[in-house]
Design a protein around this motif. Structure first.
Motif, PDB file in Angstrom:
ATOM      1  N   ASN A  26     -49.571 -29.262   0.582  1.00 47.42           N
ATOM      2  CA  ASN A  26     -48.372 -28.835   1.308  1.00 47.42           C
ATOM      3  C   ASN A  26     -47.517 -30.011   1.748  1.00 47.42           C
ATOM      4  N   HIS A  27     -48.150 -31.057   2.220  1.00 47.15           N
ATOM      5  CA  HIS A  27     -47.413 -32.254   2.629  1.00 47.15           C
ATOM      6  C   HIS A  27     -46.595 -32.778   1.454  1.00 47.15           C
ATOM      7  N   GLU A  28     -47.200 -32.760   0.274  1.00 47.28           N
ATOM      8  CA  GLU A  28     -46.554 -33.277  -0.943  1.00 47.28           C
ATOM      9  C   GLU A  28     -45.231 -32.564  -1.225  1.00 47.28           C
ATOM     10  N   TRP A  29     -45.248 -31.221  -1.229  1.00 48.02           N
ATOM     11  CA  TRP A  29     -43.994 -30.533  -1.573  1.00 48.02           C
ATOM     12  C   TRP A  29     -43.002 -30.528  -0.425  1.00 48.02           C
ATOM     13  N   ILE A  30     -43.479 -30.365   0.804  1.00 45.26           N
ATOM     14  CA  ILE A  30     -42.548 -30.298   1.930  1.00 45.26           C
ATOM     15  C   ILE A  30     -41.772 -31.599   2.053  1.00 45.26           C
ATOM     16  N   THR A  31     -42.465 -32.728   1.991  1.00 44.98           N
ATOM     17  CA  THR A  31     -41.775 -34.007   2.179  1.00 44.98           C
ATOM     18  C   THR A  31     -40.939 -34.398   0.961  1.00 44.98           C
ATOM     19  N   GLY A  65     -61.318 -28.465 -12.686  1.00 40.42           N
ATOM     20  CA  GLY A  65     -62.172 -29.120 -11.703  1.00 40.42           C
ATOM     21  C   GLY A  65     -61.464 -29.677 -10.484  1.00 40.42           C
ATOM     22  N   GLN A  66     -60.147 -29.524 -10.417  1.00 44.09           N
ATOM     23  CA  GLN A  66     -59.374 -30.081  -9.303  1.00 44.09           C
ATOM     24  C   GLN A  66     -58.705 -28.967  -8.509  1.00 44.09           C
ATOM     25  N   LEU A  67     -58.589 -29.163  -7.195  1.00 49.88           N
ATOM     26  CA  LEU A  67     -57.814 -28.244  -6.370  1.00 49.88           C
ATOM     27  C   LEU A  67     -56.343 -28.610  -6.558  1.00 49.88           C
ATOM     28  N   VAL A  68     -55.591 -27.706  -7.179  1.00 52.09           N
ATOM     29  CA  VAL A  68     -54.208 -28.014  -7.565  1.00 52.09           C
ATOM     30  C   VAL A  68     -53.178 -27.115  -6.888  1.00 52.09           C
ATOM     31  N   GLY A  69     -53.643 -26.111  -6.136  1.00 49.93           N
ATOM     32  CA  GLY A  69     -52.694 -25.220  -5.493  1.00 49.93           C
ATOM     33  C   GLY A  69     -53.314 -24.506  -4.314  1.00 49.93           C
ATOM     34  N   THR A  70     -52.434 -23.936  -3.480  1.00 43.93           N
ATOM     35  CA  THR A  70     -52.894 -23.205  -2.302  1.00 43.93           C
ATOM     36  C   THR A  70     -51.831 -22.220  -1.853  1.00 43.93           C
ATOM     37  N   CYS A  71     -52.253 -21.234  -1.103  1.00 45.20           N
ATOM     38  CA  CYS A  71     -51.337 -20.264  -0.509  1.00 45.20           C
ATOM     39  C   CYS A  71     -52.052 -19.604   0.667  1.00 45.20           C
ATOM     40  N   ALA A  72     -51.302 -19.360   1.734  1.00 43.39           N
ATOM     41  CA  ALA A  72     -51.871 -18.717   2.915  1.00 43.39           C
ATOM     42  C   ALA A  72     -51.261 -17.338   3.108  1.00 43.39           C
ATOM     43  N   PRO A  90     -47.354 -31.156  -8.551  1.00 42.03           N
ATOM     44  CA  PRO A  90     -46.420 -31.275  -9.672  1.00 42.03           C
ATOM     45  C   PRO A  90     -47.090 -31.361 -11.055  1.00 42.03           C
ATOM     46  N   SER A  91     -48.209 -32.038 -11.156  1.00 35.96           N
ATOM     47  CA  SER A  91     -48.862 -32.192 -12.461  1.00 35.96           C
ATOM     48  C   SER A  91     -49.408 -30.876 -13.007  1.00 35.96           C
ATOM     49  N   ILE A  97     -50.003 -21.233 -12.219  1.00 36.11           N
ATOM     50  CA  ILE A  97     -50.899 -21.280 -11.060  1.00 36.11           C
ATOM     51  C   ILE A  97     -50.261 -20.603  -9.843  1.00 36.11           C
ATOM     52  N   GLY A  98     -48.966 -20.809  -9.626  1.00 33.34           N
ATOM     53  CA  GLY A  98     -48.276 -20.127  -8.531  1.00 33.34           C
ATOM     54  C   GLY A  98     -48.322 -18.615  -8.705  1.00 33.34           C
ATOM     55  N   TRP A  99     -48.174 -18.149  -9.950  1.00 33.18           N
ATOM     56  CA  TRP A  99     -48.253 -16.721 -10.264  1.00 33.18           C
ATOM     57  C   TRP A  99     -49.635 -16.183  -9.914  1.00 33.18           C
ATOM     58  N   GLU A 100     -50.684 -16.911 -10.312  1.00 29.72           N
ATOM     59  CA  GLU A 100     -52.056 -16.467 -10.027  1.00 29.72           C
ATOM     60  C   GLU A 100     -52.334 -16.449  -8.526  1.00 29.72           C
TER      61      GLU A 100
END
Length: 159
Positions: A26-31, A65-72, A90-91, A97-100
């Motif tokens: 979240n910090h990554e996209w907000i900033t 194997g990586q945590l690449v997304g989140t949603c609350a 971004p990668s 992933i946003g759709w899922e």
């Protein structure tokens, strides 16, 4: 339509060990687009207390194997929840992933009997707004918000 990821996307329920990834994603996209606000800091520094203990949920997306997304899914009132803190690094953008994540949040909201999901966003985030529309959200009047960056509100009626 987004390309399918080469490896499957796993949607996970938040665990305490996910806190750093939740904050960092979240910090990554907000900033990148805006300034981190006080409400962001409260949620990102204490997702357990601010979101989970208040009746909300957090989902994490793992890909390769990586945590690449989140949603609350934050409990508001009377069967209304807020979709918030959706982020995909971004990668991993463009892999669906946003759709899922969005589909998982909506399915969970239906499962717990929510009647509506709302979200606040900003018109500058055209790809995000497109995703929300694809998920079924429609623009609604914007109520006063603690977020200075919020200039659009969208809702999804579940029943």
């Amino acid at each position: 339509m987004s390309n399918s990821p080469a490896s499957p996307v796993e949607i996970l329920s938040f665990q305490p060990e996910h806190q750093a990834a939740f904050r960092d994603l979240n910090h990554e996209w907000i900033t990148r687009f805006f300034t981190l606000e006080e409400l962001d800091r409260r949620m990102l520094d204490d997702p357990q207390g601010y979101i989970l203990d208040a009746g909300g949920y957090i989902f994490m997306a793992r890909h390769a194997g990586q945590l690449v997304g989140t949603c609350a899914l934050i409990k508001e009132h009377d069967g209304v929840y807020e979709l918030a803190k959706m982020a995909v690094t971004p990668s991993a953008q463009g892999l669906g992933i946003g759709w899922e994540l969005g589909r998982a949040v909506i399915a969970h909201a239906r499962q717990i009997g929510a009647r509506e999901i709302e979200l606040l966003s900003n018109r500058r985030l055209a790809p995000a707004l497109g995703l929300y529309r694809k998920l079924g959200f429609v623009e609604a009047p914007l109520n006063p918000s603690e977020y200075q960056r919020a200039d659009i509100r969208m809702v999804l009626a579940l029943r």
